[in-house]
Scaffold this active site. Sequence first.
Site, PDB file in Angstrom:
ATOM      1  N   ASP A  93    -101.086  90.796   6.615  1.00 24.21           N
ATOM      2  CA  ASP A  93    -100.758  90.881   5.196  1.00 24.21           C
ATOM      3  C   ASP A  93    -101.862  90.201   4.381  1.00 24.21           C
ATOM      4  O   ASP A  93    -102.658  89.425   4.927  1.00 24.21           O
ATOM      5  CB  ASP A  93     -99.397  90.217   4.975  1.00 24.21           C
ATOM      6  CG  ASP A  93     -99.012  90.144   3.519  1.00 24.21           C
ATOM      7  OD1 ASP A  93     -98.999  91.198   2.853  1.00 24.21           O
ATOM      8  OD2 ASP A  93     -98.729  89.028   3.028  1.00 24.21           O
TER       9      ASP A  93
ATOM     10  N   ASP B 276    -101.593  89.018   0.379  1.00 27.27           N
ATOM     11  CA  ASP B 276    -101.119  87.978  -0.541  1.00 27.27           C
ATOM     12  C   ASP B 276    -100.229  86.970   0.179  1.00 27.27           C
ATOM     13  O   ASP B 276     -99.216  87.334   0.775  1.00 27.27           O
ATOM     14  CB  ASP B 276    -100.321  88.612  -1.690  1.00 27.27           C
ATOM     15  CG  ASP B 276    -101.150  89.580  -2.509  1.00 27.27           C
ATOM     16  OD1 ASP B 276    -102.022  89.118  -3.250  1.00 27.27           O
ATOM     17  OD2 ASP B 276    -100.925  90.793  -2.384  1.00 27.27           O
TER      18      ASP B 276
ATOM     19  N   ASP C 103     -96.099  86.703   5.654  1.00 30.64           N
ATOM     20  CA  ASP C 103     -95.546  85.464   5.105  1.00 30.64           C
ATOM     21  C   ASP C 103     -94.174  85.634   4.467  1.00 30.64           C
ATOM     22  O   ASP C 103     -93.647  84.675   3.914  1.00 30.64           O
ATOM     23  CB  ASP C 103     -96.511  84.887   4.045  1.00 30.64           C
ATOM     24  CG  ASP C 103     -96.448  85.653   2.728  1.00 30.64           C
ATOM     25  OD1 ASP C 103     -96.267  85.013   1.682  1.00 30.64           O
ATOM     26  OD2 ASP C 103     -96.582  86.891   2.750  1.00 30.64           O
TER      27      ASP C 103
END
Length: 237
Positions: free
Chosen positions: A18, A20, A179
């Site tokens: 990922d 961001d 996250d």
Amino acid sequence: MSQKPFVMDARTKAVLVDLDGTMIDTAPDIVEAVSRMLDEFGTAPLPFATVSGFIGKGVPNLVRRSLEAAGLDPQVDAEHALTVFHRHYAQTNGRLGRVFPHVAAGLGELQRRGYRLACVTNKPKALAAPLLLMTGLASYLDVLVAGDSIARMKPDPAPLWHACRLLDVEPENSVLVGDSPVDVTAARAAGLPVFIVSYGYAGPDGSAALGCDGRIDSLAAMPAILASRGARIGRRN
């Protein structure tokens, strides 16, 4: 004396990551762009934590929820607000955020060990691609699957499967590092193991409750984790 070559583990051949909150702390750029958008509509900025909590499900969702939190929905047209946000974000993208510690080192070691690497993000390609170039992370990546690369975004599994096809690696031979709950949901639906960073936008308490296959404090931990998983698989076989 020649160096002994690394042997990639028997199962995992690709690592999807990922963007961001996992590779780059983009929240300062995004929050500033939202603040400028709201200022243009004559409204005070939202708290940093409020806006950063909207990150991860695509820009349209971010803008819509920001308008709602600011009390501007339905007074302000969401499509118009999206255009305004993109104009401001084009100016803030990569200006205030930073690459999280040890991301480049982790990607570099994974690359050196022969893993195929992809960034899978819900951020539009027009923002994700220059950000990866600006930070130097693009040089480690074989593939970028952005939020507008295909018709669906995470938490749908389709972007993960698309990345695997582009890498010519089966999903069962891949892992995801992210996250957020969005990453966990997408990975579970796609059939990939998923590791969650402890420093992401879910926060330490949130990341502990996501039901992932493991929490890591940095991407630099992944090479050893994958090698360990391969050793365990070998012992079972």
